[in-house]
Scaffold this motif. Structure first.
Motif, mmCIF file in Angstrom:
data_model
loop_
_atom_site.group_PDB
_atom_site.id
_atom_site.type_symbol
_atom_site.label_atom_id
_atom_site.label_comp_id
_atom_site.label_asym_id
_atom_site.label_seq_id
_atom_site.Cartn_x
_atom_site.Cartn_y
_atom_site.Cartn_z
ATOM 1 N N ALA A 375 -37.415 -3.046 36.792
ATOM 2 C CA ALA A 375 -37.371 -1.838 37.886
ATOM 3 C C ALA A 375 -35.929 -1.595 38.481
ATOM 4 N N SER A 376 -35.293 -2.674 38.103
ATOM 5 C CA SER A 376 -33.784 -3.046 38.808
ATOM 6 C C SER A 376 -32.982 -2.206 38.771
ATOM 7 N N SER A 377 -31.466 -2.237 39.299
ATOM 8 C CA SER A 377 -30.651 -1.312 38.330
ATOM 9 C C SER A 377 -29.868 -2.167 37.733
ATOM 10 N N TYR A 378 -30.089 -3.198 36.792
ATOM 11 C CA TYR A 378 -29.426 -4.120 36.345
ATOM 12 C C TYR A 378 -29.071 -3.119 35.144
ATOM 13 N N PRO A 379 -28.277 -3.270 34.472
ATOM 14 C CA PRO A 379 -27.549 -3.088 33.200
ATOM 15 C C PRO A 379 -28.361 -3.500 32.355
ATOM 16 N N LYS A 380 -28.969 -3.190 31.249
ATOM 17 C CA LYS A 380 -29.918 -3.523 29.407
ATOM 18 C C LYS A 380 -29.274 -4.633 29.359
ATOM 19 N N THR A 381 -28.122 -4.951 29.295
ATOM 20 C CA THR A 381 -28.504 -5.750 28.629
ATOM 21 C C THR A 381 -28.025 -7.750 29.668
ATOM 22 N N ALA A 382 -28.267 -7.252 30.893
ATOM 23 C CA ALA A 382 -28.536 -8.112 31.578
ATOM 24 C C ALA A 382 -30.275 -8.345 32.056
ATOM 25 N N LYS A 383 -30.518 -7.288 31.205
ATOM 26 C CA LYS A 383 -32.356 -7.346 31.939
ATOM 27 C C LYS A 383 -33.019 -7.725 30.694
ATOM 28 N N ALA A 384 -32.107 -7.761 29.201
ATOM 29 C CA ALA A 384 -32.700 -8.280 28.131
ATOM 30 C C ALA A 384 -32.304 -9.873 28.240
ATOM 31 N N GLU A 385 -31.129 -10.507 28.588
ATOM 32 C CA GLU A 385 -30.852 -11.685 29.103
ATOM 33 C C GLU A 385 -32.152 -12.704 30.059
ATOM 34 N N THR A 386 -32.769 -11.467 30.257
ATOM 35 C CA THR A 386 -33.582 -12.289 31.987
ATOM 36 C C THR A 386 -34.451 -11.810 31.063
ATOM 37 N N LEU A 387 -34.750 -11.057 30.883
ATOM 38 C CA LEU A 387 -36.370 -11.107 30.063
ATOM 39 C C LEU A 387 -36.483 -12.319 28.723
ATOM 40 N N PHE A 388 -35.576 -12.511 28.357
ATOM 41 C CA PHE A 388 -36.626 -13.148 26.798
ATOM 42 C C PHE A 388 -36.092 -14.713 27.445
ATOM 43 N N LYS A 389 -35.463 -15.158 28.438
ATOM 44 C CA LYS A 389 -35.407 -16.523 29.067
ATOM 45 C C LYS A 389 -36.930 -16.319 29.605
ATOM 46 N N PHE A 390 -37.557 -14.976 30.731
ATOM 47 C CA PHE A 390 -38.714 -15.484 30.949
ATOM 48 C C PHE A 390 -40.073 -15.673 29.949
ATOM 49 N N ASP A 391 -39.497 -15.393 28.426
ATOM 50 C CA ASP A 391 -40.693 -15.287 27.421
ATOM 51 C C ASP A 391 -41.114 -16.273 26.713
ATOM 52 N N GLU A 392 -39.746 -17.522 26.857
ATOM 53 C CA GLU A 392 -40.214 -18.482 26.541
ATOM 54 C C GLU A 392 -41.838 -19.446 27.565
ATOM 55 N N ILE A 393 -41.478 -19.247 28.523
ATOM 56 C CA ILE A 393 -42.883 -19.268 29.089
ATOM 57 C C ILE A 393 -43.742 -18.531 28.441
ATOM 58 N N LEU A 394 -43.641 -16.956 29.386
ATOM 59 C CA LEU A 394 -44.773 -16.186 29.195
ATOM 60 C C LEU A 394 -45.713 -16.039 27.772
ATOM 61 N N GLY A 395 -44.319 -16.254 26.297
ATOM 62 C CA GLY A 395 -44.541 -16.270 25.325
ATOM 63 C C GLY A 395 -45.283 -14.907 24.750
ATOM 64 N N LEU A 396 -44.431 -13.899 24.913
ATOM 65 C CA LEU A 396 -45.111 -12.695 24.546
ATOM 66 C C LEU A 396 -44.626 -11.817 23.032
ATOM 67 N N ASN A 397 -43.589 -13.139 22.741
ATOM 68 C CA ASN A 397 -42.646 -12.340 21.469
ATOM 69 C C ASN A 397 -42.338 -10.813 22.194
ATOM 70 N N LEU A 398 -41.671 -10.674 23.205
ATOM 71 C CA LEU A 398 -40.841 -9.869 23.895
ATOM 72 C C LEU A 398 -39.891 -9.531 22.600
ATOM 73 N N LYS A 399 -38.633 -10.477 22.096
ATOM 74 C CA LYS A 399 -37.547 -10.121 20.998
ATOM 75 C C LYS A 399 -37.809 -9.548 19.833
ATOM 76 N N ASP A 400 -39.242 -9.799 19.705
ATOM 77 C CA ASP A 400 -39.521 -8.562 18.308
ATOM 78 C C ASP A 400 -40.223 -7.572 18.971
ATOM 79 N N SER A 401 -39.999 -7.133 19.961
ATOM 80 C CA SER A 401 -40.256 -5.489 20.731
ATOM 81 C C SER A 401 -40.205 -4.806 19.240
ATOM 82 N N ARG A 402 -38.769 -4.745 19.261
ATOM 83 C CA ARG A 402 -38.801 -3.524 18.258
ATOM 84 C C ARG A 402 -40.090 -3.353 16.897
ATOM 85 N N GLN A 403 -39.684 -4.682 15.907
ATOM 86 C CA GLN A 403 -40.386 -4.714 15.096
ATOM 87 C C GLN A 403 -42.384 -4.393 15.376
#
Ligand SMILES: [Zn+2]
Length: 452
Positions: A375-403
């Motif tokens: 929901a923040s105003s960060y650019p999508k590139t920054a959001k991606a960096e942060t969420l992929f880092k979080f996903d190391e713990i969440l384990g939700l395969n976020l990097k594969d979202s498109r596929q």
């Protein structure tokens, strides 16, 4: 700074390993006599989160888990049938085939939920020698006695027997756990070695200095954990149902044998109920990960659902809640799929996230930070960096979202379309019960029905 609730001290403490950055963890694994249901699997996802958080904090993990394939009786008071022998009869298999089958079901369920298990699981039946050695030490130190039925640990000789559970021994005596085992000196005494019944050949039995038989359930975890991690190690995990008997007995026999403190941090996961009720065969609500997949859900939606409840709280599972989790996960994926290549992340949210996971693994809070980032105003590139880092713990395969989203866009077959039409007719006629039956049929075919 990582903080964990330690059952032993009955409080939340700063986590300090014995030999940083190394951390030794032992998890009590499954008894492989039947299907592992979503209540069991919740625990292993909880362990997985703990391990991922430790790694995130740059600790170097040695994780050990056992597979109980012998010695676990239907009653924790050393009476009743052997769970493995009973399961073998039920499923018409040898105990060894039964163990293999349910170990595979357990591993598959974990894999579907992105739970990283240790490469080598320790099987109780592979460490009979170590268990006998440990009992011999306890015998030399005079903590044991013999009954008609086996070798027992005398809990009255171990000071602080109740330190983990905080139970009152007087209440225990009056309580429901008084099941008679002939010759047992104290209610809390437990079997280290059980003799095979006379004139009966068990499928699993071994020679020992005391006679042919099999180890008690608790001794395996002491023998294997100390073999793999040393006599004093960092973390031991299990379900809260292990506190009063299994882990209490592990501490007693390990510390009696070594004279050292056994484990520094005890982490216990709470239960899962289904529709507010305990899971049971008679209610038909003991669902497995396989059932979740058959109903057309992404197994990671179940992981997402688990993350919404803190591990020390009881969790109530409903299919509606799972649907909501699936919707949330899909929304998250849609957002992530629109991201560009990651660049610099969103520092303040990363800090907030780390604080949440380090606060006794507060995953519900951590998930809320995920949505704050989106929901923040960060650019999508920054959001991606942060969420992929979080996903190391969440384990939700976020990097594969498109596929993942692509593969979800299946063609709707004719049969399903026909059923949908039938359902519409029934609903218009207010025949809801019949309409629901058709809806369930459609779900069984791997599709979701949403009325908007
Ligand atoms: Zn155990």
């Amino acid at each position: 700074m990582l903080k964990l609730y330690n059952t032993l001290s009955h409080q939340t403490e700063e986590f300090k390993p014995i030999n940083p950055p190394h951390v030794g963890i032992y998890s009590c694994g499954p008894t492989v006599y039947d299907y592992q249901h979503i209540g069991h699997i919740r625990r292993y996802v909880g362990d997985d989160i703990l391990i991922r958080v430790l790694k995130f904090n740059k600790f170097d993990i040695k994780h050990v888990m056992n597979i109980t394939d012998v010695g676990h009786l239907t009653s924790d008071a050393d009476t009743g049938e052997d769970k493995m022998e009973k399961g073998a009869k039920k499923f018409g298999k040898s105990v060894w085939d039964l163990a293999k089958m349910f170990e595979n079901q357990f591993k598959d369920s974990c894999r579907e939920l992105n739970v990283e298990l240790p490469k080598d699981l320790m099987h109780a039946t592979d460490y009979i020698k170590e268990q006998i050695e440990l009992i011999k030490i306890l015998e030399e130190k005079k903590f044991t006695y013999k009954t008609k039925d086996g070798i027992y640990f005398d809990t009255s000789k171990f000071k602080d027997y109740f330190k983990l559970s905080g139970q009152n021994p007087k209440e225990l005596k009056a309580g429901a756990r008084v099941e008679v085992v002939e010759g047992k000196r104290n209610v809390s005494d437990f079997a280290l070695w059980k003799f095979s019944p006379q004139n009966e050949k068990r499928q699993m039995e071994w020679e020992s200095p005391w006679g042919v038989g099999f180890p008690g359930w608790h001794i395996e975890c002491s023998a294997m954990s100390m073999k793999a991690l040393g006599e004093n190690f960092d973390i031991h995990t299990g379900g809260i149902d292990h506190i009063n008997i299994h882990h209490t007995n592990e501490i007693a026999q390990s510390e009696a044998a070594t004279g050292k403190s056994f484990v520094n941090y005890w982490v216990h996961h709470n239960f899962l109920t289904v529709d507010g009720q305990k899971m049971s065969k008679s209610l038909g609500n003991t669902y497995t990960v396989g059932d979740v997949i058959k109903k057309g859900f992404d197994p990671l939606a179940l992981r997402y659902l688990y993350l919404q409840t803190h591990y020390r709280q009881e969790m109530n599972f409903t299919w509606e809640a799972l649907e909501a989790a699936q919707t949330a996960l899909n929304r998250l994926r849609k957002e992530v799929a629109s991201f560009d290549e990651p660049k610099i992340g969103c520092a303040e949210y990363e800090k907030e996230f780390l604080e949440a996971v380090n606060d006794d693994l507060n995953m519900p809070k951590a998930l809320s930070v995920v949505w704050e980032v989106l929901a923040s105003s960060y650019p999508k590139t920054a959001k991606a960096e942060t969420l992929f880092k979080f996903d190391e713990i969440l384990g939700l395969n976020l990097k594969d979202s498109r596929q993942i989203l692509e593969s979800q866009k299946k063609e709707i077959p004719k049969e399903v379309k026909k059923l949908l039409e039938e359902r519409e007719v029934l609903r218009k006629a207010k025949k809801y019960e019949e309409a629901d039956k058709i809806r369930n049929k459609i779900i069984e075919m791997g599709f979701k029905v949403e009325d908007r």
